[in-house]
Design a protein around this motif. Structure first.
Motif, PDB file in Angstrom:
ATOM      1  N   MET A 286       0.831  -1.208   0.000  1.00  0.00           N
ATOM      2  CA  MET A 286       0.000   0.000   0.000  1.00  0.00           C
ATOM      3  C   MET A 286       0.864   1.255   0.000  1.00  0.00           C
ATOM      4  SD  MET A 286      -2.889   1.442  -0.259  1.00  0.00           S
ATOM      5  CE  MET A 286      -4.299   0.425   0.160  1.00  0.00           C
ATOM      6  N   GLU A 287       1.947   1.225   0.752  1.00  0.00           N
ATOM      7  CA  GLU A 287       2.842   2.380   0.787  1.00  0.00           C
ATOM      8  C   GLU A 287       3.373   2.691  -0.611  1.00  0.00           C
ATOM      9  OE1 GLU A 287       6.624   3.673   3.490  1.00  0.00           O
ATOM     10  OE2 GLU A 287       6.817   1.784   2.396  1.00  0.00           O
ATOM     11  N   TYR A 288       3.759   1.643  -1.362  1.00  0.00           N
ATOM     12  CA  TYR A 288       4.248   1.873  -2.721  1.00  0.00           C
ATOM     13  C   TYR A 288       3.169   2.546  -3.565  1.00  0.00           C
ATOM     14  CZ  TYR A 288       5.838   1.620  -7.450  1.00  0.00           C
ATOM     15  OH  TYR A 288       6.210   2.003  -8.718  1.00  0.00           O
ATOM     16  N   VAL A 289       1.960   1.977  -3.555  1.00  0.00           N
ATOM     17  CA  VAL A 289       0.893   2.506  -4.411  1.00  0.00           C
ATOM     18  C   VAL A 289       0.616   3.972  -4.071  1.00  0.00           C
ATOM     19  CG1 VAL A 289      -1.516   2.257  -5.122  1.00  0.00           C
ATOM     20  CG2 VAL A 289      -0.124   0.223  -4.784  1.00  0.00           C
ATOM     21  N   LYS A 290       0.499   4.274  -2.782  1.00  0.00           N
ATOM     22  CA  LYS A 290       0.231   5.665  -2.388  1.00  0.00           C
ATOM     23  C   LYS A 290       1.402   6.579  -2.750  1.00  0.00           C
ATOM     24  CE  LYS A 290      -3.173   4.944   1.258  1.00  0.00           C
ATOM     25  NZ  LYS A 290      -3.438   4.992   2.692  1.00  0.00           N
ATOM     26  N   ASN A 291       2.635   6.163  -2.440  1.00  0.00           N
ATOM     27  CA  ASN A 291       3.805   6.985  -2.765  1.00  0.00           C
ATOM     28  C   ASN A 291       3.940   7.212  -4.263  1.00  0.00           C
ATOM     29  OD1 ASN A 291       4.588   7.312  -0.103  1.00  0.00           O
ATOM     30  ND2 ASN A 291       6.119   5.690  -0.159  1.00  0.00           N
ATOM     31  N   SER A 292       3.607   6.185  -5.058  1.00  0.00           N
ATOM     32  CA  SER A 292       3.757   6.295  -6.509  1.00  0.00           C
ATOM     33  C   SER A 292       2.793   7.322  -7.098  1.00  0.00           C
ATOM     34  CB  SER A 292       3.553   4.938  -7.181  1.00  0.00           C
ATOM     35  OG  SER A 292       2.176   4.614  -7.312  1.00  0.00           O
ATOM     36  N   GLN A 293       1.720   7.617  -6.371  1.00  0.00           N
ATOM     37  CA  GLN A 293       0.722   8.578  -6.847  1.00  0.00           C
ATOM     38  C   GLN A 293       1.050  10.008  -6.410  1.00  0.00           C
ATOM     39  OE1 GLN A 293      -3.175   7.127  -5.686  1.00  0.00           O
ATOM     40  NE2 GLN A 293      -2.802   5.136  -6.619  1.00  0.00           N
ATOM     41  N   ASP A 294       2.062  10.161  -5.570  1.00  0.00           N
ATOM     42  CA  ASP A 294       2.490  11.485  -5.110  1.00  0.00           C
ATOM     43  C   ASP A 294       3.637  11.934  -6.025  1.00  0.00           C
ATOM     44  OD1 ASP A 294       4.279  13.387  -3.752  1.00  0.00           O
ATOM     45  OD2 ASP A 294       2.989  13.082  -2.008  1.00  0.00           O
TER      46      ASP A 294
ATOM     47  N   SER B  67       7.241  10.140  -5.955  1.00  0.00           N
ATOM     48  CA  SER B  67       7.528   9.234  -7.073  1.00  0.00           C
ATOM     49  C   SER B  67       8.736   9.721  -7.873  1.00  0.00           C
ATOM     50  CB  SER B  67       6.303   9.045  -7.964  1.00  0.00           C
ATOM     51  OG  SER B  67       5.977  10.213  -8.646  1.00  0.00           O
ATOM     52  N   ALA B  68       8.898  11.032  -8.008  1.00  0.00           N
ATOM     53  CA  ALA B  68      10.067  11.571  -8.721  1.00  0.00           C
ATOM     54  C   ALA B  68      11.340  11.322  -7.911  1.00  0.00           C
ATOM     55  CB  ALA B  68       9.884  13.067  -8.978  1.00  0.00           C
ATOM     56  N   ARG B  69      11.273  11.549  -6.606  1.00  0.00           N
ATOM     57  CA  ARG B  69      12.453  11.381  -5.747  1.00  0.00           C
ATOM     58  C   ARG B  69      12.956   9.941  -5.744  1.00  0.00           C
ATOM     59  NH1 ARG B  69      11.147  12.444  -0.045  1.00  0.00           N
ATOM     60  NH2 ARG B  69      10.377  14.375  -0.901  1.00  0.00           N
ATOM     61  N   TYR B  70      12.028   8.990  -5.693  1.00  0.00           N
ATOM     62  CA  TYR B  70      12.420   7.572  -5.593  1.00  0.00           C
ATOM     63  C   TYR B  70      12.266   6.810  -6.901  1.00  0.00           C
ATOM     64  CZ  TYR B  70      12.490   8.537  -0.629  1.00  0.00           C
ATOM     65  OH  TYR B  70      12.776   9.065   0.604  1.00  0.00           O
ATOM     66  N   ASN B  71      11.983   7.531  -8.003  1.00  0.00           N
ATOM     67  CA  ASN B  71      11.833   6.913  -9.317  1.00  0.00           C
ATOM     68  C   ASN B  71      10.794   5.790  -9.293  1.00  0.00           C
ATOM     69  OD1 ASN B  71      12.319   6.561 -12.039  1.00  0.00           O
ATOM     70  ND2 ASN B  71      13.967   5.087 -11.690  1.00  0.00           N
ATOM     71  N   LEU B  72       9.591   6.112  -8.805  1.00  0.00           N
ATOM     72  CA  LEU B  72       8.500   5.145  -8.727  1.00  0.00           C
ATOM     73  C   LEU B  72       7.572   5.347  -9.920  1.00  0.00           C
ATOM     74  CD1 LEU B  72       7.525   5.601  -4.964  1.00  0.00           C
ATOM     75  CD2 LEU B  72       9.226   4.033  -5.932  1.00  0.00           C
ATOM     76  N   ARG B  73       7.210   4.271 -10.574  1.00  0.00           N
ATOM     77  CA  ARG B  73       6.235   4.374 -11.653  1.00  0.00           C
ATOM     78  C   ARG B  73       4.851   4.423 -11.014  1.00  0.00           C
ATOM     79  NH1 ARG B  73       6.698  -0.099 -15.858  1.00  0.00           N
ATOM     80  NH2 ARG B  73       4.490  -0.256 -16.253  1.00  0.00           N
ATOM     81  N   PRO B  74       4.022   5.396 -11.383  1.00  0.00           N
ATOM     82  CA  PRO B  74       2.695   5.492 -10.773  1.00  0.00           C
ATOM     83  C   PRO B  74       1.851   4.240 -11.012  1.00  0.00           C
ATOM     84  CG  PRO B  74       3.229   7.505 -11.949  1.00  0.00           C
ATOM     85  CD  PRO B  74       4.275   6.505 -12.306  1.00  0.00           C
TER      86      PRO B  74
END
Length: 184
Positions: free
Chosen positions: A38-46, A50-57
Motif C-alpha cells: 500500500m505504501e508503494y501505491v500511495k507513494n507512486s501517486q504522489d 515518485s520523482a524522488r524515488y523513481n517510482l512508476r505510478p
C-alpha cells in the motif's frame, strides 16, 4: 520501502505462479508486506515522492509482483465520482460477478510490464470481493466500473494471470459485446 527495483518484470516465472493463502490471523511479517504494498501505491501517486524515488505510478500492486507468493493486494484508486477506494487485503477473492462485461478504452497497464500492450481487456462490470483487511477483519466489497477492473487485475496476479492473457490475440480491439466502455 518498495521501489521499482523490487517489482519483478514480465517473463519472471513468479508472475505465472499461483500464490498461497495467507494464514489468519496474519503474521507480523505478512502485515509488514501488505503495508509496504500500500505504501508503494500511495507513494507512486504522489508526484514529489515518485520523482524522488523513481517510482512508476500505479493504482494497485499484488504481492507476487514483488516476488512474494502470497495472496495479498493493495489498491488505491478513485472511481468515476471521485470516491477513493483504498484497500489492502489478505486472501481477496471474487465471490460473485455480473454477466455484463466492461473494459478500459485505453487498455490496461501493469507495473510488471514495461511496454504498453494494446488491446481491450474484458472484465466483469461488477464484482463482489471478500478478503481480510490488515487487522484480519473480514471485508466484503461490492465494486463496479474502474474499481472493479483494478481489483480483477490484481486478483489475477494472485493466480498467475497477466492482463494481456485476456486480450484477443487476433483482434486486440475487437468490440466486446454488451460491454461497458470505461474512459480513464
Amino acid at each position: 520501502m518498495i521501489t521499482m527495483d523490487d517489482i519483478i518484470r514480465d517473463g519472471h516465472p513468479g508472475l505465472r505462479q499461483v500464490a498461497e493463502e495467507v494464514q489468519m490471523p496474519p503474521s507480523e511479517e505478512d502485515i509488514n508486506i501488505l503495508n509496504s504494498l500500500m505504501e508503494y501505491v500511495k507513494n507512486s501517486q504522489d508526484p514529489e515522492i515518485s520523482a524522488r524515488y523513481n517510482l512508476r505510478p500505479g493504482i494497485g500492486l499484488a504481492a507476487p509482483q514483488i516476488n512474494v507468493m502470497k495472496r495479498m493486494i493493495a489498491v488505491n484508486v478513485t472511481d468515476e465520482k471521485g470516491e477513493l477506494y483504498s484497500y489492502a487485503l489478505f486472501n481477496p477473492k471474487i465471490v460473485s460477478h455480473s454477466v455484463e462485461k466492461s473494459y478500459l478504452t485505453a487498455g490496461e497497464g501493469c507495473l510488471s510490464v514495461d511496454e504498453p500492450i494494446p488491446g481491450y481487456v474484458p472484465r466483469y462490470a461488477r464484482v463482489t470481493v471478500k478478503g481480510y483487511d490488515i487487522d484480519g477483519t473480514a471485508v466484503k466489497l461490492r465494486l463496479k466500473g474502474l474499481v472493479a477492473i483494478v481489483f480483477q487485475h490484481e486478483i489475477d496476479h494472485l493466480n498467475g494471470i497477466m492482463f494481456y492473457d485476456h486480450i484477443d490475440k487476433k483482434d486486440p480491439y475487437k468490440i466486446i459485446e454488451n460491454a461497458i466502455p470505461i474512459e480513464r
